[in-house]
Design a protein around this motif. Structure first.
Motif, PDB file in Angstrom:
ATOM      1  N   LEU A 357       0.848  -1.199   0.000  1.00  0.00           N
ATOM      2  CA  LEU A 357       0.000   0.000   0.000  1.00  0.00           C
ATOM      3  C   LEU A 357       0.881   1.246   0.000  1.00  0.00           C
ATOM      4  O   LEU A 357       0.567   2.246  -0.651  1.00  0.00           O
ATOM      5  CB  LEU A 357      -0.927   0.001   1.230  1.00  0.00           C
ATOM      6  CG  LEU A 357      -2.124  -0.953   1.156  1.00  0.00           C
ATOM      7  CD1 LEU A 357      -2.901  -0.938   2.458  1.00  0.00           C
ATOM      8  CD2 LEU A 357      -3.057  -0.578   0.001  1.00  0.00           C
ATOM      9  N   PHE A 358       2.020   1.165   0.704  1.00  0.00           N
ATOM     10  CA  PHE A 358       2.945   2.302   0.726  1.00  0.00           C
ATOM     11  C   PHE A 358       3.468   2.586  -0.685  1.00  0.00           C
ATOM     12  O   PHE A 358       3.594   3.738  -1.107  1.00  0.00           O
ATOM     13  CB  PHE A 358       4.119   2.013   1.680  1.00  0.00           C
ATOM     14  CG  PHE A 358       5.114   3.139   1.702  1.00  0.00           C
ATOM     15  CD1 PHE A 358       4.856   4.289   2.442  1.00  0.00           C
ATOM     16  CD2 PHE A 358       6.275   3.074   0.946  1.00  0.00           C
ATOM     17  CE1 PHE A 358       5.755   5.339   2.434  1.00  0.00           C
ATOM     18  CE2 PHE A 358       7.171   4.128   0.935  1.00  0.00           C
ATOM     19  CZ  PHE A 358       6.908   5.265   1.680  1.00  0.00           C
ATOM     20  N   SER A 359       3.735   1.504  -1.409  1.00  0.00           N
ATOM     21  CA  SER A 359       4.220   1.653  -2.778  1.00  0.00           C
ATOM     22  C   SER A 359       3.163   2.366  -3.635  1.00  0.00           C
ATOM     23  O   SER A 359       3.494   3.190  -4.496  1.00  0.00           O
ATOM     24  CB  SER A 359       4.552   0.268  -3.312  1.00  0.00           C
ATOM     25  OG  SER A 359       4.542   0.257  -4.690  1.00  0.00           O
ATOM     26  N   PHE A 360       1.874   2.092  -3.359  1.00  0.00           N
ATOM     27  CA  PHE A 360       0.779   2.793  -4.064  1.00  0.00           C
ATOM     28  C   PHE A 360       0.767   4.274  -3.677  1.00  0.00           C
ATOM     29  O   PHE A 360       0.675   5.158  -4.527  1.00  0.00           O
ATOM     30  CB  PHE A 360      -0.557   2.118  -3.717  1.00  0.00           C
ATOM     31  CG  PHE A 360      -1.770   2.958  -4.021  1.00  0.00           C
ATOM     32  CD1 PHE A 360      -2.146   3.216  -5.332  1.00  0.00           C
ATOM     33  CD2 PHE A 360      -2.545   3.481  -2.991  1.00  0.00           C
ATOM     34  CE1 PHE A 360      -3.266   3.995  -5.616  1.00  0.00           C
ATOM     35  CE2 PHE A 360      -3.654   4.264  -3.267  1.00  0.00           C
ATOM     36  CZ  PHE A 360      -4.014   4.517  -4.582  1.00  0.00           C
ATOM     37  N   TYR A 361       0.923   4.569  -2.348  1.00  0.00           N
ATOM     38  CA  TYR A 361       0.941   5.976  -1.904  1.00  0.00           C
ATOM     39  C   TYR A 361       2.117   6.709  -2.536  1.00  0.00           C
ATOM     40  O   TYR A 361       2.022   7.880  -2.897  1.00  0.00           O
ATOM     41  CB  TYR A 361       1.062   6.065  -0.379  1.00  0.00           C
ATOM     42  CG  TYR A 361      -0.105   5.476   0.379  1.00  0.00           C
ATOM     43  CD1 TYR A 361      -1.415   5.663  -0.046  1.00  0.00           C
ATOM     44  CD2 TYR A 361       0.108   4.746   1.549  1.00  0.00           C
ATOM     45  CE1 TYR A 361      -2.471   5.122   0.662  1.00  0.00           C
ATOM     46  CE2 TYR A 361      -0.943   4.205   2.260  1.00  0.00           C
ATOM     47  CZ  TYR A 361      -2.230   4.392   1.808  1.00  0.00           C
ATOM     48  OH  TYR A 361      -3.282   3.863   2.493  1.00  0.00           O
ATOM     49  N   ASP A 362       3.240   6.002  -2.644  1.00  0.00           N
ATOM     50  CA  ASP A 362       4.451   6.594  -3.206  1.00  0.00           C
ATOM     51  C   ASP A 362       4.196   7.008  -4.657  1.00  0.00           C
ATOM     52  O   ASP A 362       4.579   8.097  -5.097  1.00  0.00           O
ATOM     53  CB  ASP A 362       5.586   5.562  -3.114  1.00  0.00           C
ATOM     54  CG  ASP A 362       6.912   6.192  -3.466  1.00  0.00           C
ATOM     55  OD1 ASP A 362       7.137   7.341  -3.035  1.00  0.00           O
ATOM     56  OD2 ASP A 362       7.704   5.556  -4.200  1.00  0.00           O
ATOM     57  N   TRP A 363       3.534   6.136  -5.381  1.00  0.00           N
ATOM     58  CA  TRP A 363       3.199   6.418  -6.778  1.00  0.00           C
ATOM     59  C   TRP A 363       2.282   7.640  -6.876  1.00  0.00           C
ATOM     60  O   TRP A 363       2.461   8.506  -7.724  1.00  0.00           O
ATOM     61  CB  TRP A 363       2.521   5.183  -7.398  1.00  0.00           C
ATOM     62  CG  TRP A 363       2.166   5.383  -8.843  1.00  0.00           C
ATOM     63  CD1 TRP A 363       0.953   5.684  -9.363  1.00  0.00           C
ATOM     64  CD2 TRP A 363       3.062   5.327  -9.958  1.00  0.00           C
ATOM     65  NE1 TRP A 363       1.006   5.805 -10.716  1.00  0.00           N
ATOM     66  CE2 TRP A 363       2.305   5.601 -11.126  1.00  0.00           C
ATOM     67  CE3 TRP A 363       4.434   5.075 -10.089  1.00  0.00           C
ATOM     68  CZ2 TRP A 363       2.869   5.622 -12.391  1.00  0.00           C
ATOM     69  CZ3 TRP A 363       4.997   5.097 -11.361  1.00  0.00           C
ATOM     70  CH2 TRP A 363       4.215   5.364 -12.491  1.00  0.00           C
TER      71      TRP A 363
END
Ligand SMILES: [Zn+2]
Length: 458
Positions: A357-363
């Motif tokens: 999910l963090f990777s999604f927020y990062d994007w």
């Protein structure tokens, strides 16, 4: 106990068949007399009377025989009570299947109730077939259904809560402003066990937090304690009701609705970008229009040709790249959801889910110029705990959604409902039919005995 074959075939205890003939309308006319000792006893004082006041013929409704309507003619006596002290002067004979003032046989009532409750036939149709009125058929159904539905539900570990629209919303035009105003938009909140064993557990009118909490408050403390996980749609109203009434339970959201939201976000970006680029809405022939269906699909379900088509279309200019960013955002979110055991075969740990999910927020942080993606990330972060819990438990609200389909079907069969209470009863009976069938034990083995034969007419 029946004295002759015709009466045994007719099969109403206490009535003896004296004659059968074809009726002019194609049915059959069956003449019966009372053949029951108890029928001669006064219903008030119990004195058996031999004094006849008059003879009457009544025509109670009965079930069809071999498809033909039965015109029943019951010749019965009105007797005088033999007890001088008794306030009742006269009384007519009655048998258990046709109590006083009852104008349809018990088996016809039972048949009408079973057609509605067991076979899903609307009361109007059951009434037409039985030759009775709608209120009588519906009353028979309600009398049979209410005790069944009144039984308390067994405890469930996984509870699903979902809303269901009662009927079409109605609008009226406000004469001053010219805007549409909602006249009526009626909802039910539905509760179901996610193991699917008990069908619909219950409904309540309305869809506010208080409505849902009210239903949960009606359950016993033991029942509430047994609920371990509650699955809802992305609906803060039900979340608040669950926190209030089931504070110990883990709250999860249905992942289908999360993906649906992400797909909608990609569509919103595509529509905005197309309008910015062409100054009009998209139409057949636009490259972006040609891939709109592909963008909604899961990445793993795309063929290599389809994948290349998306890349070629979106790689051409900055407009396409904006759509591509939203599309990749959707797939990054799905990466997190795809950690569930149903996809990978093993239960993920919370850290893994939060990392993805963090990777999604990062994007999203890299593309904060796309407002739709920002909104999606905001919604996801607000529901992050519930999404992570859903991925870990692997629970979905699919059971509730399938019951919603049945509820809709029932409303269509009924051509809509005016009475919410009737609607809840009919929907609940329809949504518990499968579980009732599963739990049904062996049927009755009662037999009818023929003690004597009619002498040969010749
Ligand atoms: Zn009496």
């Amino acid at each position: 106990m029946f004295e002759d074959t015709a009466s045994a075939l007719f099969g109403v205890e206490g009535l003896q068949v004296t004659g059968v003939q074809a009726a002019p309308d194609g049915g059959i006319e069956v003449w019966v007399v009372t053949d029951c000792q108890a029928a001669a006893a006064c219903p008030d004082c119990g004195t058996v009377s031999g004094r006849v006041h008059e003879t009457v013929v009544t025509r109670p409704r009965d079930v069809r025989r071999a498809g033909a309507a039965v015109d029943l003619r019951w010749v019965k006596l009105r007797r005088k009570c033999a007890n001088g002290e008794c306030p009742r002067k006269t009384f007519t004979e009655w048998v258990p299947d046709l109590p006083p003032r009852c104008r349809i046989t018990a088996r016809l009532r039972e048949q009408a109730a079973h057609e509605v409750a067991g076979r899903g036939i609307p009361p109007a149709e059951a009434a037409r077939h039985a030759g009775i009125s709608w209120p009588v058929a519906h009353g028979a159904f309600a009398a049979a259904a209410d005790p069944v539905l009144g039984q308390p539900a067994s405890p469930v570990a996984h509870l699903g809560i979902d809303e269901h629209r009662r009927g079409r919303a109605r609008f009226a035009v406000d004469e001053r402003t010219g805007d549409y105003a909602v006249l009526a938009d009626r909802w039910h909140t539905c509760f179901s066990g996610l193991d699917g064993q008990q069908g619909l557990l219950g409904q309540v009118e309305g869809r506010t937090a208080d409505d849902a909490a009210y239903r949960l408050a009606g359950a016993t403390p033991a029942w509430r304690d047994a609920v371990r996980v509650v699955c809802i749609d992305l609906c803060s109203i039900y979340a608040s009701a669950v926190r209030r009434m089931l504070p110990h339970a883990t709250l999860t959201v249905d992942l289908f609705h999360v993906v649906q939201l992400a797909v909608k976000t990609v569509g919103d970006v595509r529509r905005r970008v197309v309008r910015a680029r062409y100054g009009r809405r998209g139409r057949c022939g636009d490259p972006e229009y040609g891939i709109k269906g592909l963008l909604a699909r899961n990445l793993e379900n795309l063929s290599s040709g389809q994948f290349t088509k998306i890349l070629d279309t979106l790689d051409r200019d900055r407009y396409g790249q904006e759509i591509a960013a939203a599309w990749i955002g959707k797939e990054k979110l799905r990466d997190a959801l795809n950690l569930r055991a149903r996809v990978t075969g093993s239960v993920p740990c919370e850290r893994q889910v939060r990392d993805r999910l963090f990777s999604f927020y990062d994007w999203r942080a890299q593309h904060d110029d796309i407002p739709e993606l920002v909104t999606l990330a905001k919604t996801v972060s607000r529901w992050e705990d519930q999404i992570a819990a859903a991925v870990i438990t692997g629970l979905t609200n699919a059971t509730s959604e399938s019951l919603n389909r049945l509820a809709k079907l029932e409303a269509r069969l009924a051509y809509g409902f005016r009475n919410p209470r009737n609607q809840r009863r009919r929907v609940r009976i329809a949504c518990t039919r499968g579980s009732r069938r599963r739990s049904r034990t062996a049927t009755s083995t009662e037999t009818r005995t023929v003690t004597g034969r009619k002498p040969d007419p010749g």
